[in-house]
Design an enzyme around this catalytic site. Structure first.
Site, PDB file in Angstrom:
ATOM      1  N   LYS A 186      23.831  21.679 -23.249  1.00 19.46           N
ATOM      2  CA  LYS A 186      23.163  20.435 -23.627  1.00 19.46           C
ATOM      3  C   LYS A 186      24.121  19.529 -24.398  1.00 19.46           C
ATOM      4  O   LYS A 186      25.008  20.009 -25.111  1.00 19.46           O
ATOM      5  CB  LYS A 186      21.928  20.784 -24.461  1.00 19.46           C
ATOM      6  CG  LYS A 186      21.001  19.633 -24.788  1.00 19.46           C
ATOM      7  CD  LYS A 186      19.804  20.175 -25.554  1.00 19.46           C
ATOM      8  CE  LYS A 186      18.866  19.071 -26.017  1.00 19.46           C
ATOM      9  NZ  LYS A 186      17.706  19.623 -26.747  1.00 19.46           N
ATOM     10  N   SER A 193      13.683  17.911 -24.970  1.00 19.51           N
ATOM     11  CA  SER A 193      14.900  17.118 -24.907  1.00 19.51           C
ATOM     12  C   SER A 193      16.005  17.780 -24.090  1.00 19.51           C
ATOM     13  O   SER A 193      17.021  17.150 -23.799  1.00 19.51           O
ATOM     14  CB  SER A 193      15.406  16.846 -26.325  1.00 19.51           C
ATOM     15  OG  SER A 193      15.718  18.041 -27.010  1.00 19.51           O
ATOM     16  N   SER A 194      15.828  19.042 -23.694  1.00 20.39           N
ATOM     17  CA  SER A 194      16.831  19.706 -22.861  1.00 20.39           C
ATOM     18  C   SER A 194      16.571  19.392 -21.382  1.00 20.39           C
ATOM     19  O   SER A 194      16.688  20.253 -20.507  1.00 20.39           O
ATOM     20  CB  SER A 194      16.797  21.229 -23.097  1.00 20.39           C
ATOM     21  OG  SER A 194      16.901  21.532 -24.466  1.00 20.39           O
ATOM     22  N   ILE A 242      13.008  21.923 -31.104  1.00 18.73           N
ATOM     23  CA  ILE A 242      12.371  21.731 -32.408  1.00 18.73           C
ATOM     24  C   ILE A 242      10.903  21.357 -32.267  1.00 18.73           C
ATOM     25  O   ILE A 242      10.185  21.227 -33.244  1.00 18.73           O
ATOM     26  CB  ILE A 242      13.126  20.682 -33.252  1.00 18.73           C
ATOM     27  CG1 ILE A 242      12.728  20.784 -34.732  1.00 18.73           C
ATOM     28  CG2 ILE A 242      12.891  19.277 -32.711  1.00 18.73           C
ATOM     29  CD1 ILE A 242      13.563  19.962 -35.664  1.00 18.73           C
ATOM     30  N   GLY A 243      10.446  21.199 -31.022  1.00 22.47           N
ATOM     31  CA  GLY A 243       9.039  20.894 -30.801  1.00 22.47           C
ATOM     32  C   GLY A 243       8.592  21.274 -29.401  1.00 22.47           C
ATOM     33  O   GLY A 243       7.473  20.968 -28.986  1.00 22.47           O
ATOM     34  N   GLY A 244       9.509  21.929 -28.670  1.00 22.11           N
ATOM     35  CA  GLY A 244       9.222  22.299 -27.284  1.00 22.11           C
ATOM     36  C   GLY A 244      10.350  21.923 -26.346  1.00 22.11           C
ATOM     37  O   GLY A 244      10.215  22.000 -25.126  1.00 22.11           O
ATOM     38  N   SER A 245      11.505  21.550 -26.891  1.00 25.01           N
ATOM     39  CA  SER A 245      12.576  20.962 -26.093  1.00 25.01           C
ATOM     40  C   SER A 245      13.262  21.912 -25.130  1.00 25.01           C
ATOM     41  O   SER A 245      13.960  21.477 -24.217  1.00 25.01           O
ATOM     42  CB  SER A 245      13.628  20.338 -27.019  1.00 25.01           C
ATOM     43  OG  SER A 245      13.068  19.274 -27.759  1.00 25.01           O
TER      44      SER A 245
END
Length: 582
Positions: free
Chosen positions: A144, A219-220, A240-243
């Site tokens: 990433k 985000s990934s 950090i939240g589901g990325s």
């Protein structure tokens, strides 16, 4: 004595001063904007040049080596590829250039790469000189954009980080190299990594390889798109939240978010530092659970423990991962706050039935106080400063269109958010409370109180878990893949993934089914728990998804990472056996 008259005030002077000041401010903004545009254009040029280098390297290899069975290499799982690399029946050169070729092909379709890492050719030679073959010997790995790689920037879609090459590899990149892996490309992210879309003003919009109208998630997201399209056999992302979990769910992959400190964060870029309420985590994405386990087995090594003393020196527990003891599994198909769409609830219920048939015990579980967790723990914790640190990173930058709805809300003053929250409360209570939570906390004393609240919630959740004597938990993921352009408008709609970042529990994604026409018909009647704007946006975003993958989420308690992976493997197995019957 003659009195000297006071000079008369000329209002034209004030007008002239104000106009002049305004002109200077506008001129400075224009100059800064032009500099930003130039930096972005230069970064885009560097990417195109690096991809040309990548293409040239592939052509050079093909001319020198002649015929290589690329399709055979691409068809191998990570487990099989590593075995073939170890015994020498496939050379590291063949694996690297095959995946370089495929990554370029996927990128041209979905725009998932940010840069080629030409140093991979030197790393290839270094790997061949290693006396001992590491567990990932010769494996091409994608990383990433936020992972530091020496000589390249980690800009996370923000102009302020462009053109600042990193002096060292991140710890995880160093460990990959030690284990014989060859990082060869970096992948796209949403601007600042604070969205489940995957778009930024530097590299543009990444598309879902399974349906170009849908997002690969974030985000990934670049990792999800690349691996989902077959352009990488293993990738590393962050969460950090589901990325990690959202891109896997959207792209039909497996991913694993370990306990926060199990892998090193050193050298991982972030738009905001110092936020402790919700711990970030790094982890792998791949096409199957064994690949994730192999990656964790390789990463949890002496080199990692030597490079980062903050990581507990605990190697991979093979006994737990290989166990076949029946499990006590908690489950739920909705958390009472964000209702999953029909295909997701069906996926949980069908998986629950398959697990029961396989001899496991399933116990219904109701997660406590999800509304409180979402607003007071997650949102207020992540935005403890009211979003000011995040906004600083955007100063003078071009804001991505997918992120503008969120940034516009973050920019509102504390009192404006409070007033809007009060006005919206009667009709839209969920949106009202999330908006109030975006105000953050007001003092150091309140920050400490918020940290105490986090610990108390974690204890409350764990106590309920232990009272039912659960081993693991089965629950919804986020999905299926949503239409591009919607996720930026759904600020508080992700409790299914946010929860396990708050708890710092290991959590993973396993695809189990696909969207059917019957699911699509049921979706027409979806209202969610609140029937508010976010529910209606989710309904619209999930339409036209027939055939897309649907995943479930597997969870274990903190530090029980291998048990979580073992559970994921069990879900993968029962799902596979069920498909074999038809």
């Amino acid at each position: 004595m003659k009195r000297v008259p006071e000079p008369e005030f000329d209002p034209r002077l004030l007008v002239g001063f104000l106009c002049g000041s305004a002109t200077v401010v506008l001129a400075l903004k224009w100059v800064r904007r032009r500099r930003t545009v130039k930096k972005v254009q230069e970064a885009q040029g560097r990417r195109e040049e690096s991809l040309r280098q990548m293409d040239d390297a592939v052509l050079r290899f093909q001319r020198q080596q002649g015929e290589v069975n690329m399709n055979e290499i691409l068809s191998l799982s990570l487990k099989d590829l590593t075995a073939r690399l170890q015994d020498g029946s496939i050379s590291p050169e063949s694996a690297l250039y095959t995946y370089m070729w495929k990554a370029l092909e996927v990128h041209r379709q979905v725009n998932c790469l940010t840069k080629y890492l030409p140093e991979c050719e030197e790393q290839l030679q270094e790997v061949k000189r290693q006396k001992e073959k590491g567990l990932l010997y010769g494996v091409p790995v994608s990383i990433k954009e936020d992972y530091a790689y020496k000589g390249h920037d980690s800009n996370i879609g923000l102009a302020c980080y462009l053109g600042i090459p990193k002096p060292h590899d991140s710890v995880m990149v160093q460990v990959l190299k030690k284990q014989g892996a060859i990082p060869f490309v970096k992948t796209n992210i949403p601007q600042s990594m604070t969205s489940f879309e995957c778009s930024n003003p530097i590299y543009g919009q990444t598309l879902n390889p399974l349906n170009h109208e849908k997002t690969p998630g974030g985000s990934s997201g670049g990792e999800g798109a690349l691996i989902g399209g077959g352009g990488s056999v293993l990738g590393l992302g962050s969460d950090i939240g589901g990325s990690l979990r959202v891109p896997a769910s959207f792209c039909g992959l497996c991913s694993f978010k370990p306990t926060g400190a199990r892998l090193s964060l050193k050298g991982s870029a972030s738009p905001v530092y110092g936020m402790l309420a919700v711990p970030p985590s790094l982890g792998p994405l791949a096409k199957d659970v064994d690949s994730l386990a192999l990656c964790m087995r390789a990463l949890l090594c002496e080199e990692l423990f030597r490079l980062d003393h903050n990581v507990p020196p605990v190697s991979f527990n093979e006994e737990v991962y290989s166990s076949s003891v029946p499990l006590r599994i908690g489950y739920y198909d909705t958390d009472g706050y964000n209702m999953p769409v029909p295909c997701m609830r069906r996926a949980v219920q069908e998986t629950k039935t398959l697990l029961e048939k396989a001899g496991h015990t399933l116990i219904e579980f109701t997660p406590p106080r999800i509304e409180y967790m979402s607003t007071e723990i997650f949102t207020r914790g992540v935005f403890a400063d009211g979003g000011s640190s995040l906004l600083d990173a955007f100063e003078g930058d071009i804001i991505d269109s997918n992120l503008k709805p969120q940034i516009s809300v973050y920019k509102l003053s504390r009192w404006t958010k409070k007033i809007l929250s009060f006005i919206l409360r009667p009709l839209f209570p969920r949106i009202s409370k999330e908006l109030d939570a975006l105000c953050g906390v007001g003092s150091a004393k309140e920050v400490w109180a918020q940290h105490v609240a986090v610990e108390m919630y974690r204890e409350e959740f764990a106590d309920k878990w232990k009272s039912l004597k659960l081993d693991v938990l089965l629950c919804p993921a986020m999905g299926p893949a949503l239409t591009i352009g919607f996720l930026g408008k759904m600020i508080g709609g992700s409790t299914n993934t946010h929860l396990f970042n708050v708890l710092n529990f290991p959590a993973g994604i396993v695809p189990v089914t696909t969207v059917t026409k019957a699911d699509e018909e049921q979706l027409k009647h979806y209202k969610g728990h609140y029937n508010d704007r976010w529910d209606m946006l989710l309904k619209k975003a999930a339409t036209e998804g027939v055939g897309l993958p649907v995943a479930v989420q597997c969870v274990a308690l903190t530090w029980q990472d291998e048990l979580c992976l073992r559970f994921m493997k069990e879900v993968e197995h029962v799902t596979h056996m069920n498909k074999m019957k038809f």
